[in-house]
Scaffold this motif. Structure first.
Motif, PDB file in Angstrom:
ATOM      1  N   GLY A 199      -7.247   1.896  -3.021  1.00  0.00           N
ATOM      2  CA  GLY A 199      -7.537   1.545  -1.628  1.00  0.00           C
ATOM      3  C   GLY A 199      -8.972   1.100  -1.416  1.00  0.00           C
ATOM      4  N   LEU A 200      -9.847   1.409  -2.394  1.00  0.00           N
ATOM      5  CA  LEU A 200     -11.272   1.102  -2.191  1.00  0.00           C
ATOM      6  C   LEU A 200     -11.923   0.761  -3.526  1.00  0.00           C
ATOM      7  CD1 LEU A 200     -13.993   1.179  -0.626  1.00  0.00           C
ATOM      8  CD2 LEU A 200     -14.008   3.664  -0.941  1.00  0.00           C
ATOM      9  N   SER A 222     -11.246   2.311   4.599  1.00  0.00           N
ATOM     10  CA  SER A 222     -10.171   2.128   3.623  1.00  0.00           C
ATOM     11  C   SER A 222      -8.976   3.040   3.900  1.00  0.00           C
ATOM     12  CB  SER A 222     -10.688   2.297   2.198  1.00  0.00           C
ATOM     13  OG  SER A 222     -11.310   3.531   2.081  1.00  0.00           O
ATOM     14  N   CYS A 225     -12.987  -3.863  -0.408  1.00  0.00           N
ATOM     15  CA  CYS A 225     -13.795  -4.108  -1.614  1.00  0.00           C
ATOM     16  C   CYS A 225     -15.214  -4.418  -1.161  1.00  0.00           C
ATOM     17  CB  CYS A 225     -13.218  -5.281  -2.405  1.00  0.00           C
ATOM     18  SG  CYS A 225     -14.244  -5.735  -3.814  1.00  0.00           S
ATOM     19  N   LEU A 227      -6.395   8.813  -1.261  1.00  0.00           N
ATOM     20  CA  LEU A 227      -7.101   7.549  -1.419  1.00  0.00           C
ATOM     21  C   LEU A 227      -7.644   7.454  -2.845  1.00  0.00           C
ATOM     22  CD1 LEU A 227      -8.445   5.000  -0.226  1.00  0.00           C
ATOM     23  CD2 LEU A 227     -10.351   6.476   0.488  1.00  0.00           C
ATOM     24  N   GLU A 252      -2.166   0.878  -5.732  1.00  0.00           N
ATOM     25  CA  GLU A 252      -2.530   2.270  -5.438  1.00  0.00           C
ATOM     26  C   GLU A 252      -4.009   2.399  -5.066  1.00  0.00           C
ATOM     27  OE1 GLU A 252      -1.080   1.260  -8.250  1.00  0.00           O
ATOM     28  OE2 GLU A 252       0.923   1.796  -7.519  1.00  0.00           O
ATOM     29  N   ARG A 309       0.227   7.606   1.818  1.00  0.00           N
ATOM     30  CA  ARG A 309      -1.178   7.969   1.635  1.00  0.00           C
ATOM     31  C   ARG A 309      -1.632   8.957   2.714  1.00  0.00           C
ATOM     32  NH1 ARG A 309      -4.777   3.108   0.763  1.00  0.00           N
ATOM     33  NH2 ARG A 309      -3.988   3.342  -1.338  1.00  0.00           N
ATOM     34  N   LEU A 365      -8.001  -4.621  -6.768  1.00  0.00           N
ATOM     35  CA  LEU A 365      -7.081  -4.422  -5.628  1.00  0.00           C
ATOM     36  C   LEU A 365      -5.810  -5.231  -5.847  1.00  0.00           C
ATOM     37  CD1 LEU A 365      -9.412  -4.560  -2.469  1.00  0.00           C
ATOM     38  CD2 LEU A 365      -8.562  -2.558  -3.687  1.00  0.00           C
ATOM     39  N   MET A 399       0.852  -1.183   0.000  1.00  0.00           N
ATOM     40  CA  MET A 399       0.000   0.000   0.000  1.00  0.00           C
ATOM     41  C   MET A 399       0.885   1.228   0.000  1.00  0.00           C
ATOM     42  SD  MET A 399      -3.278   0.536   2.406  1.00  0.00           S
ATOM     43  CE  MET A 399      -2.804   1.783   3.568  1.00  0.00           C
ATOM     44  N   ARG A 459      -7.297  -1.814   2.915  1.00  0.00           N
ATOM     45  CA  ARG A 459      -7.959  -1.773   1.608  1.00  0.00           C
ATOM     46  C   ARG A 459      -9.291  -2.530   1.647  1.00  0.00           C
ATOM     47  NH1 ARG A 459      -3.953  -4.070  -2.320  1.00  0.00           N
ATOM     48  NH2 ARG A 459      -4.683  -2.589  -3.877  1.00  0.00           N
TER      49      ARG A 459
END
Ligand code: SAH
Ligand code: SF4
Length: 454
Positions: free
Chosen positions: A105-106, A123, A129, A82, A103, A6, A98, A2, A127
């Motif tokens: 995150g959601l 997120s 989904c 994000l 890059e 961020r 993902l 990740m 991460r």
């Protein structure tokens, strides 16, 4: 891995939208929620703390553009906020996104939209989904941030019950779910009270509206009720399916002032053989009759279409029939595509046997023909008095652009026509894709009437 840099708090957001009007409308809900969370819109994707891609997978090209965008994020310098992916590719690919793009995150489906605040919180830590299920009605009720205070998109239905052989829409958006008539009319009423004068009703197949409801209301009735809402001056709708477009819709268009003289009626092909293989449910003769009827019942109507070239098995003769149909119907404009095989669709099982070079040749030939017809259609408007809803800035400084009731683009002088206004204008010249006009009168101004909603 990740992104280590961020940002942990979000103040600004940016949405990049791909695809159809329904996606554009979904993005308005995403933006509405972002504003409700206190985030501020930024025009810069690079600087946004939250960058959302609302995606389309109807053709491979649209999907590839998303992959290209995501890949370029990996090379971008500096701290990245994000990154979220929603919409049709999120629905169809889910966690695969993902896995491929660290890059991101959601990932969320539109059904998860109501949970967006929690999803964003989560997120920022890990991460996420979420492509889970929720009632469609809940999405329609979510806040929306509309780009124009005078016009609004309103879905009449979601999903599609057709089974066009090439099309992935029913797979990612599900079967047709019509919104109750009262919800639609109430939403339009609230919009009208807030100053909206133009409504665009949306559905993959608006003409089959209501088939799944207990209360039997036809699309023609919806049109009448929406057009009858005080304050609504223009009503447009898309998309109409040629098989389901009833005479009563055309009659309503001719009788009911606010219903605009505009019909988007995708034909897809002019060959009966190909139309059958596409499972469209009509032949070229039926289509031509329908288009002629529309022109007869609704004087001055503008008709646009979608066409696919290079569907499996399409030979030169089939393609010639498409050219013939285009010459006969004389569409005011057309969106033309090369066939793109989509996994899971019925046509996925057919051999994609028209070589890309040939698809390109056919597309170029068709575009040349349609280009001439579009220019003719625009030239016929020279000298006409038109009503234009100004939608945005033009390409050149000082210019604004808007659309006529027939959905043709008109370029106006920004000093004569304020942004977000309804004006009357005289068409002074025609270009290849748009008209140029001189303003007679400003009928209405959005922002200045205190109709701007935050
Ligand atoms: N519900 C609308 C819109 C569907 S998608 C309709 O029925 O017309 C918009 C357009 O994309 C379609 O009309 C079609 O022309 C095109 N399209 C859809 N799937 C495609 C594919 N697999 N390859 C190329 N074009 C496609
Ligand atoms: Fe796709 Fe056909 Fe439905 Fe349009 S009508 S969304 S082309 S399946």
């Amino acid at each position: 891995m990740m992104s280590a840099s961020r940002r942990t708090s979000i103040r600004s957001y940016h949405i990049r939208t791909f695809g159809c009007q329904m996606n554009v409308h979904d993005s308005e809900h995403v933006a509405g929620l972002c504003e409700q969370m206190g985030y501020e819109w930024t025009g810069s994707a690079d600087e946004a703390d939250l960058l959302i891609f609302n995606t389309c997978c109807v053709r491979q090209g649209a999907e590839d553009r998303l992959w290209g965008n995501l890949a370029s994020l990996a090379h971008a310098e500096g701290a990245r906020g994000l990154v979220a992916v929603c919409g049709c590719v999120a629905e169809s690919r889910g966690v695969e996104i993902l896995a491929r793009f660290p890059e991101v995150g959601l990932v969320f489906g539109m059904e998860a939209l109501g949970r967006l605040p929690q999803l964003i919180e989560r997120s920022l830590v890990a991460r996420v989904c979420d492509t889970g299920e929720v009632e469609e009605a809940e999405i329609d009720a979510l806040p929306a941030r509309r780009e124009n205070t005078l016009r609004a998109r309103v879905p009449v239905s979601h999903g599609c019950d057709n089974n066009c052989a090439y099309c992935v829409v029913p797979l990612v958006r599900g079967g047709e779910r019509s919104r109750p008539a009262s919800d639609i009319v109430e939403e339009v009423g609230a919009l009208a009270r807030a100053g909206v004068v133009e409504i665009e009703l949306l559905g993959q197949n608006v003409n089959s509206y209501g088939g799944d409801l207990d209360e039997k209301v036809s699309f023609a009735e919806i049109l009448g009720r929406v057009a009858g809402v005080p304050g609504i001056r223009r009503v447009k709708f898309e998309t109409s399916h040629p098989r389901d477009l009833g005479r009563e819709v055309l009659v309503a268009m001719s009788e009911c002032g606010p219903l605009c003289e505009y019909l988007h009626l995708p034909v897809q092909s002019g060959s009966d053989r190909v139309l059958k293989a596409m499972n469209r449910g009509y032949d070229a003769g039926y289509y031509k009759e329908t288009a002629a009827l529309a022109r007869q019942i609704v004087p001055g109507i503008k008709i646009t279409t979608d066409i696919i070239v290079g569907f499996p098995g399409e030979d030169r003769e089939d393609f010639e029939r498409t050219l013939d149909l285009v010459r006969t119907v004389e569409f005011d404009a057309a969106y033309m595509f090369m066939y793109s095989p989509r996994e899971g669709t019925p046509a996925w099982l057919l051999e994609d046997d028209v070589p890309v070079a040939e698809k390109k040749r056919r597309l170029a030939e068709l575009s040349r023909l349609q280009g001439k017809i579009t220019v003719n259609s625009l030239e016929k408007m020279s000298g006409a008095r038109v009503e234009v809803l100004v939608e945005g800035l033009g390409r050149d400084p000082g210019q604004v652009v808007g659309r006529t009731r027939g959905n043709q683009v008109v370029v106006l002088d920004g000093s004569e026509a304020p942004l977000e206004s309804l004006v009357t204008a005289r068409v002074v010249s025609a270009g290849r894709h748009s008209l140029k006009g001189r303003v007679y009168e400003v009928l209405l101004e959005g922002g200045r009437q205190g109709t701007r909603r935050e």
